[in-house]
Scaffold this motif. Structure first.
Motif, PDB file in Angstrom:
ATOM      1  N   GLY A 452       0.793  -1.227   0.000  1.00 41.80           N
ATOM      2  CA  GLY A 452       0.000   0.000   0.000  1.00 41.80           C
ATOM      3  C   GLY A 452       0.818   1.266   0.000  1.00 41.80           C
ATOM      4  N   TRP A 453       1.391   1.607   1.148  1.00 43.67           N
ATOM      5  CA  TRP A 453       2.067   2.895   1.296  1.00 43.67           C
ATOM      6  C   TRP A 453       3.351   2.989   0.461  1.00 43.67           C
ATOM      7  CZ3 TRP A 453       0.962   2.536   7.195  1.00 43.67           C
ATOM      8  CH2 TRP A 453      -0.287   3.083   7.467  1.00 43.67           C
ATOM      9  N   HIS A 454       4.134   1.921   0.419  1.00 42.64           N
ATOM     10  CA  HIS A 454       5.368   1.984  -0.369  1.00 42.64           C
ATOM     11  C   HIS A 454       5.120   1.710  -1.844  1.00 42.64           C
ATOM     12  CE1 HIS A 454       9.477   1.354  -1.730  1.00 42.64           C
ATOM     13  NE2 HIS A 454       9.102   0.180  -2.202  1.00 42.64           N
ATOM     14  N   GLY A 455       4.468   0.603  -2.149  1.00 42.33           N
ATOM     15  CA  GLY A 455       4.322   0.190  -3.543  1.00 42.33           C
ATOM     16  C   GLY A 455       3.199   0.856  -4.289  1.00 42.33           C
ATOM     17  N   GLN A 456       2.311   1.553  -3.571  1.00 37.08           N
ATOM     18  CA  GLN A 456       1.157   2.203  -4.213  1.00 37.08           C
ATOM     19  C   GLN A 456       0.353   1.193  -5.026  1.00 37.08           C
ATOM     20  OE1 GLN A 456       0.311   5.837  -3.842  1.00 37.08           O
ATOM     21  NE2 GLN A 456       1.488   5.122  -2.102  1.00 37.08           N
ATOM     22  N   GLY A 457       0.158   0.012  -4.413  1.00 37.80           N
ATOM     23  CA  GLY A 457      -0.554  -1.064  -5.093  1.00 37.80           C
ATOM     24  C   GLY A 457      -1.985  -1.230  -4.635  1.00 37.80           C
ATOM     25  N   GLN A 458      -2.576  -0.180  -4.072  1.00 38.91           N
ATOM     26  CA  GLN A 458      -3.979  -0.248  -3.683  1.00 38.91           C
ATOM     27  C   GLN A 458      -4.862  -0.261  -4.930  1.00 38.91           C
ATOM     28  OE1 GLN A 458      -5.935  -0.046  -0.396  1.00 38.91           O
ATOM     29  NE2 GLN A 458      -7.214  -0.841  -2.051  1.00 38.91           N
ATOM     30  N   CYS A 510      -5.779  -6.357   0.193  1.00 41.83           N
ATOM     31  CA  CYS A 510      -6.242  -4.962   0.165  1.00 41.83           C
ATOM     32  C   CYS A 510      -5.610  -4.159   1.292  1.00 41.83           C
ATOM     33  CB  CYS A 510      -7.756  -4.897   0.269  1.00 41.83           C
ATOM     34  SG  CYS A 510      -8.398  -3.204   0.246  1.00 41.83           S
ATOM     35  N   PRO A 511      -4.787  -3.154   0.998  1.00 42.64           N
ATOM     36  CA  PRO A 511      -4.150  -2.361   2.059  1.00 42.64           C
ATOM     37  C   PRO A 511      -5.161  -1.641   2.951  1.00 42.64           C
ATOM     38  CG  PRO A 511      -2.975  -2.061  -0.009  1.00 42.64           C
ATOM     39  CD  PRO A 511      -4.222  -2.813  -0.337  1.00 42.64           C
ATOM     40  N   PHE A 512      -6.213  -1.068   2.352  1.00 44.80           N
ATOM     41  CA  PHE A 512      -7.192  -0.383   3.199  1.00 44.80           C
ATOM     42  C   PHE A 512      -7.977  -1.387   4.030  1.00 44.80           C
ATOM     43  CE2 PHE A 512     -11.195   1.762   4.218  1.00 44.80           C
ATOM     44  CZ  PHE A 512     -10.704   2.927   4.786  1.00 44.80           C
ATOM     45  N   GLY A 513      -8.218  -2.585   3.483  1.00 43.84           N
ATOM     46  CA  GLY A 513      -8.851  -3.628   4.274  1.00 43.84           C
ATOM     47  C   GLY A 513      -7.995  -4.007   5.470  1.00 43.84           C
ATOM     48  N   ALA A 514      -6.679  -4.069   5.248  1.00 39.00           N
ATOM     49  CA  ALA A 514      -5.763  -4.353   6.358  1.00 39.00           C
ATOM     50  C   ALA A 514      -5.816  -3.238   7.394  1.00 39.00           C
ATOM     51  CB  ALA A 514      -4.342  -4.510   5.818  1.00 39.00           C
ATOM     52  N   LEU A 515      -5.880  -1.987   6.928  1.00 33.04           N
ATOM     53  CA  LEU A 515      -5.949  -0.851   7.845  1.00 33.04           C
ATOM     54  C   LEU A 515      -7.226  -0.919   8.673  1.00 33.04           C
ATOM     55  CD1 LEU A 515      -4.371   1.697   8.623  1.00 33.04           C
ATOM     56  CD2 LEU A 515      -5.646   2.939   6.875  1.00 33.04           C
ATOM     57  N   GLN A 516      -8.330  -1.328   8.065  1.00 36.82           N
ATOM     58  CA  GLN A 516      -9.581  -1.468   8.807  1.00 36.82           C
ATOM     59  C   GLN A 516      -9.482  -2.579   9.850  1.00 36.82           C
ATOM     60  OE1 GLN A 516     -13.372  -1.437   6.562  1.00 36.82           O
ATOM     61  NE2 GLN A 516     -13.301   0.542   7.581  1.00 36.82           N
ATOM     62  N   GLU A 517      -8.804  -3.652   9.503  1.00 34.72           N
ATOM     63  CA  GLU A 517      -8.663  -4.734  10.467  1.00 34.72           C
ATOM     64  C   GLU A 517      -7.803  -4.312  11.649  1.00 34.72           C
ATOM     65  OE1 GLU A 517      -8.047  -9.553  10.301  1.00 34.72           O
ATOM     66  OE2 GLU A 517      -8.820  -8.399   8.619  1.00 34.72           O
ATOM     67  N   PHE A 518      -6.776  -3.514  11.382  1.00 31.30           N
ATOM     68  CA  PHE A 518      -5.977  -2.982  12.492  1.00 31.30           C
ATOM     69  C   PHE A 518      -6.801  -2.018  13.345  1.00 31.30           C
ATOM     70  CE2 PHE A 518      -2.229  -4.140   9.789  1.00 31.30           C
ATOM     71  CZ  PHE A 518      -1.664  -5.022  10.691  1.00 31.30           C
ATOM     72  N   ALA A 519      -7.714  -1.287  12.719  1.00 29.11           N
ATOM     73  CA  ALA A 519      -8.589  -0.401  13.477  1.00 29.11           C
ATOM     74  C   ALA A 519      -9.470  -1.217  14.428  1.00 29.11           C
ATOM     75  CB  ALA A 519      -9.449   0.432  12.529  1.00 29.11           C
TER      76      ALA A 519
END
Length: 692
Positions: A452-458, A510-519
């Motif tokens: 996500g943040w590094h590779g911009q693969g979202q 999914c990077p944002f999905g991962a971010l939601q799971e961390f939330a």
């Protein structure tokens, strides 16, 4: 269903508009053409106008890229730029007119895109231009010119670059046939001839210009400086200029003129500056070639040159010169200088060019007035000594993209392969691992940080909508190659549809999905209450994402210019692409979903995400039921259904694969004799039978 249809019809009516925005007309283009230039007449059907100079003469062309090269961007719409090109094929200006590239529209802002296109000013169409940095780092040392890209938007600027070059070359081929857009000429090392000074003179390989004192006096006749040269008046027949010009590029010619010491010094000079074109000037007259104020290693003050009406940059090579022993004795002590030009700037000695020396005079004793007359000499070296290399071509943009991200692509490929193999052949062992929770969080952290943040693969719904628009308009899908990192993820996701359905992407990639799971995990650490909708409302809310997707598809066909705005329903760009560095309302929107995720498990992913809807539809390709079930699942056992935070297990115990995120929690329960109720009951029954 009525609600869904009503919302869809509302969007279609609200967003109804022409499918394709028209390019700018004459009135809109004129403000971009600044004095001393002005906009002339339309010269073809593709929106190409004349560029007029202050005198009203044609000075070049003005055109937009979209009519000539409608290459689709990531929004599916072409990037339209205005190009102002002079008659010699140089970019006077390039302006960004219109585009829908999401990363610039509501991400990085417009300024980086405008700054990128400003780099074309002053470059010629004969110069191979590429976006990025030389492969391998450092200076490429060749004819390629590298333009700085835009971080996070490399794919978009490559598309813009291709649009500019494609449109400009189309105009050059049609309107500017006389412009030299070929490669520079270099001496052919295979040509080796034993030549003498006499041979050079006989074959016309030495340019010569003789001017007597009387000739110069005639040039100044009738001017303020007439009679201001006493030597010319006292010796009219004397030589004012006896100029010899020798092209030292061909080795055979240089061998006939220079001593071994100077040849060695010239060879060392050319090894350092391989693109230099050395020229030897010898003056046996009294002109002297340069003035008393001349500084070595600078441009000569009394010598200039042109080719095709354009100036040739000359500079002193600062070499010590001694001539070949067989050279005429009267030239051995003559004024000499070796000048150099740059072949990459278009200078070709094998084509006609003009060397001009300046005859200067001073009038008056105190603060004298300087006057001059030009003494031109037409020159051309025999073409047999030269060859033209193959035009240095920039590699295709997708190759540049692969090179630029080779390390990231290798790491991504290895990671996806390991994860895919693990899911395909070791899923049960992974789910049964005592540290499975930590392993899953580790994988999600890599997806968020690296992918996500590094590779911009979202991945984004924008790509899906752009693909649909390209299909509708019959355009090219080449723009997908500009982002090979995301394209690799898309390829894996499409394959995963057949194997697992939507779960592989939504649950793991999914990077944002991962971010939601961390939330959610943070919410549990903070002991926040959980708010989950009832089963009935959960089913209703899950249909919202399909309504959102339908509305966005309607936007593609009825108002494509609004696609980038509508796509902001995804908070991916804010949270992943630009690291929350955006306008406050975008940040507030993304933060809302993360805060909600702390009390409602992955609410955005389950209920609103249009990309999730696409993944669910793609999951219909699934060819197997990869999660094992027992007859007792659902009746009497409901443990997996109760534990599933996604609500992806039906009352009957069957898996709803359209909503399954492949978290493997149910697999863990199913195979754990300490958790699975049917296994526990069976173990108790076996124990009683053994005891009996």
């Amino acid at each position: 269903m009525r609600v869904v249809l009503s919302i869809l019809i509302f969007w279609l009516v609200l967003l109804s508009a022409p499918l394709r925005a028209e390019v700018l007309d004459r009135a809109a283009i004129e403000p971009y053409v600044l004095p001393p230039y002005s906009l002339g007449e339309l010269v073809n059907d593709n929106g190409v106008y004349q560029l007029l100079n202050s005198g009203g003469a044609e000075a070049g062309f003005v055109f937009q890229t979209e009519p000539l090269a409608p290459l689709p961007g990531f929004s599916g719409a072409p990037i339209n730029l205005l190009v102002i090109l002079d008659a010699e094929g140089k970019f006077i200006d390039v302006q960004l007119l219109d585009h829908n590239e999401p990363i610039f529209v509501s991400g990085l802002g417009q300024a980086p895109f405008h700054k990128f296109v400003e780099q074309y000013r002053g470059h010629a169409i004969s110069t191979p231009l590429v976006v990025g940095t030389p492969y391998g780092g450092g200076d490429a040392g060749g004819a390629l010119v590298y333009l700085d890209g835009v971080t996070k938007a490399t794919a978009s600027v490559r598309i813009a670059h291709e649009s500019i070059l494609a449109a400009t070359l189309a105009v050059a081929r049609e309107k500017m046939q006389g412009v030299n857009i070929g490669p520079p000429a270099y001496p052919d090392p295979d040509i080796k001839e034993d030549l003498t000074w006499a041979d050079l003179l006989d074959q016309g390989l030495v340019g010569r210009l003789t001017v007597s004192n009387a000739d110069v006096e005639t040039l100044f006749a009738g001017t303020l400086w007439e009679g201001d040269d006493p030597e010319a008046l006292s010796d009219p027949g004397g030589q004012y200029l006896d100029l010899y010009v020798v092209d030292l590029g061909p080795h055979s010619i240089a061998n006939a003129v220079l001593s071994e010491e100077t040849l060695a010094e010239l060879a060392g000079f050319q090894a350092v500056t391989p693109n230099a074109a050395p020229l030897l000037l010898i003056d046996a007259g009294r002109h002297g070639l340069v003035s008393d104020d001349f500084v070595r290693n600078t441009a000569p003050d009394r010598i200039s040159a042109t080719q095709d009406g354009l100036p040739i940059a000359l500079r002193d090579a600062d070499l010590y010169i001694t001539l070949h022993a067989d050279m005429p004795e009267d030239l051995q002590d003559a004024a000499m200088i070796i000048l150099r030009s740059d072949r990459r700037l278009g200078f070709d000695p094998s084509r006609p060019w003009t060397l001009t020396l300046q005859a200067a005079r001073a009038h008056g004793m105190f603060q004298p007035q300087i006057g001059s007359q030009n003494l031109p000499l037409e020159l051309q070296t025999d073409a047999r000594f030269y060859k033209k290399d193959i035009v240095p071509r920039a590699v295709p943009p997708w190759v540049e993209a692969l090179r630029g991200r080779s390390t990231d692509l290798i790491l991504l490929a290895v990671g996806l392969m390991v994860l895919g193999i693990g899911m395909a052949f070791g899923m049960k062992r992974l789910a049964a691992h005592p540290r499975y929770g930590a392993i899953r969080l580790g994988v999600l952290a890599v997806m968020l940080g690296f992918v996500g943040w590094h590779g911009q693969g979202q991945l984004s719904i924008v790509t899906v909508l752009a693909t649909m628009r390209t299909l509708w308009e019959g355009g090219s899908f080449a723009y997908l190659l500009y982002d090979p990192f995301s394209l690799m993820i898309w390829a894996v996701v499409i394959v995963s549809f057949v194997l697992w359905g939507r779960g592989f992407f939504c649950g793991w990639l999914c990077p944002f999905g991962a971010l939601q799971e961390f939330a959610d995990r943070l919410g549990r650490v903070l002991r926040l209450p959980k708010f989950e909708p009832s089963v009935k409302w959960d089913a209703r809310l899950k249909s919202v994402k399909y309504v959102v997707l339908a509305a966005m598809i309607g936007t593609v066909f009825y108002n494509p210019a609004s696609v980038d705005k509508v796509a902001e329903v995804e908070p991916f760009k804010t949270a992943i692409t630009v690291y929350f560095v955006r306008e406050w309302y975008y940040v507030a929107y993304a933060a809302f979903w993360l805060l909600l995720g702390m009390v409602t498990f992955k609410g955005f992913c389950r209920y609103v995400c249009p990309l999730g809807a696409v993944m669910a539809i793609g999951g219909l390709l699934r060819g197997r039921k990869w999660i094992e079930r027992r007859a007792e699942c659902g009746s009497p056992c409901q443990l997996c259904k109760v534990k599933c935070q996604y609500g992806a297990i039906k009352q009957s115990g069957a898996i709803d694969y359209s909503e399954c995120f492949q978290c493997l929690d149910c697999v863990t329960i199913h195979d754990d004799p300490a958790q699975c109720v049917p296994l526990i009951l069976k173990a108790r029954k076996d124990k009683r039978e053994i005891a009996a």
